[in-house]
Design a protein around this motif. Structure first.
Motif, mmCIF file in Angstrom:
data_model
loop_
_atom_site.group_PDB
_atom_site.id
_atom_site.type_symbol
_atom_site.label_atom_id
_atom_site.label_comp_id
_atom_site.label_asym_id
_atom_site.label_seq_id
_atom_site.Cartn_x
_atom_site.Cartn_y
_atom_site.Cartn_z
ATOM 1 N N HIS A 98 -59.796 -17.520 2.483
ATOM 2 C CA HIS A 98 -60.882 -16.827 2.702
ATOM 3 C C HIS A 98 -61.364 -16.862 4.067
ATOM 4 C CE1 HIS A 98 -64.541 -14.507 1.715
ATOM 5 N NE2 HIS A 98 -65.105 -15.510 2.342
ATOM 6 N N ALA A 139 -60.219 -14.986 -6.624
ATOM 7 C CA ALA A 139 -61.655 -14.856 -6.450
ATOM 8 C C ALA A 139 -62.652 -15.568 -7.120
ATOM 9 C CB ALA A 139 -62.175 -13.376 -6.393
ATOM 10 N N VAL A 156 -65.820 -15.988 -2.462
ATOM 11 C CA VAL A 156 -64.809 -16.172 -1.755
ATOM 12 C C VAL A 156 -63.555 -15.434 -2.542
ATOM 13 C CG1 VAL A 156 -65.207 -18.358 -0.846
ATOM 14 C CG2 VAL A 156 -63.798 -18.442 -2.873
ATOM 15 N N ASP A 158 -59.177 -13.944 -2.055
ATOM 16 C CA ASP A 158 -58.089 -14.006 -1.369
ATOM 17 C C ASP A 158 -58.017 -12.616 -0.208
ATOM 18 O OD1 ASP A 158 -55.245 -14.016 -0.576
ATOM 19 O OD2 ASP A 158 -54.296 -14.672 -2.230
ATOM 20 N N PRO A 159 -57.721 -12.769 0.848
ATOM 21 C CA PRO A 159 -57.733 -11.778 1.883
ATOM 22 C C PRO A 159 -56.240 -10.863 1.307
ATOM 23 C CG PRO A 159 -58.229 -13.684 3.152
ATOM 24 C CD PRO A 159 -57.743 -14.028 1.677
ATOM 25 N N GLN A 162 -57.600 -8.068 -0.547
ATOM 26 C CA GLN A 162 -58.709 -7.497 -0.184
ATOM 27 C C GLN A 162 -58.694 -5.948 -0.556
ATOM 28 O OE1 GLN A 162 -59.052 -8.017 4.208
ATOM 29 N NE2 GLN A 162 -60.969 -6.722 4.165
#
Length: 227
Positions: A98, A139, A156, A158-159, A162
């Motif tokens: 994150h 998340a 937070v 996980d990108p 997104q």
């Protein structure tokens, strides 16, 4: 509107008895662990002085908007659970992913925000909203709980996921859970009177903001400046 007083206060509190967090949140206080703080102004990256707006959602009146409903539909394939708050290797690993989103003031650890040794009970009851995809944690948010209200502490995700809008998803789940428990308000943290990266919080309606003079006011489509 009359200019509010300049507030810049900090203190410590190791344990909050029932009802105290309700009163603190209602007066603009936030916390990380036992460090409590509230401030009415901050300096932005460009040097502009911005006015802080503590926010809260009146839960009985909330209904998700069109974009929020799309996020709920987009995440029908995930598993969401509410568990006692912990900081462990799995959550720390997610945080390290994150934090790749940050370019300045990069935090070192999840414990910068959740430093308590026993975060599920000190300084108050705290829960995790977990979002898992095929068993993997993508998340997690931390939700403080008191008698009448709840407060989002930190989230937070996980990108790599997104596109799912996971920050919005966990907040919607916090709202849903708090309503089932009969809570009156959810405090999603601070925004600013001026445009900022926190404006996404203002898409949750209705929304109220604290005017630093003891009053909670309805946030209009274009919130009035209070300086």
């Amino acid at each position: 509107m009359e200019a509010p007083p300049v507030i810049d206060e900090i203190g410590t509190l190791d344990h909050a008895p029932p009802g105290l967090m309700d009163r603190l949140w209602g007066n603009g206080w936030r916390h990380f662990g036992n460090c409590f703080f509230r401030y009415s102004r901050m300096e932005a990256a460009d040097g502009e002085i911005q006015t802080i707006q503590p926010l809260r959602i009146p839960l009985a009146d909330f209904s998700p908007g069109k974009s929020q409903r799309r996020i709920l539909n987009r995440n029908r394939d995930v598993a969401i659970s509410i568990v006692s708050a912990v900081v462990d290797d799995e959550r720390e690993a997610l945080f390290l992913k994150h934090r790749e989103r940050f370019t300045t003031n990069v935090p070192e650890s999840l414990r910068n925000f959740i430093p308590s040794r026993i975060p599920d009970r000190l300084p108050c009851t705290c829960l995790n909203v977990e979002v898992r995809l095929n068993g993997s944690l993508i998340a997690v948010s931390y939700l403080d709980v008191d008698v009448e209200s709840v407060s989002s502490v930190y989230a937070v995700f996980d990108p790599a996921e997104q596109r799912r809008g996971l920050g919005t998803l966990t907040l919607l789940e916090e709202i849903r859970w708090a309503r089932t428990q009969g809570k009156r308000w959810l405090y999603p943290g601070y925004a600013t009177a001026e445009p900022s990266v926190y404006d996404y919080k203002k898409t949750f309606r209705p929304m109220e903001y604290f005017d630093w003079q003891g009053n909670w006011r309805l946030l209009e489509s274009r919130p009035p400046p209070i300086i």
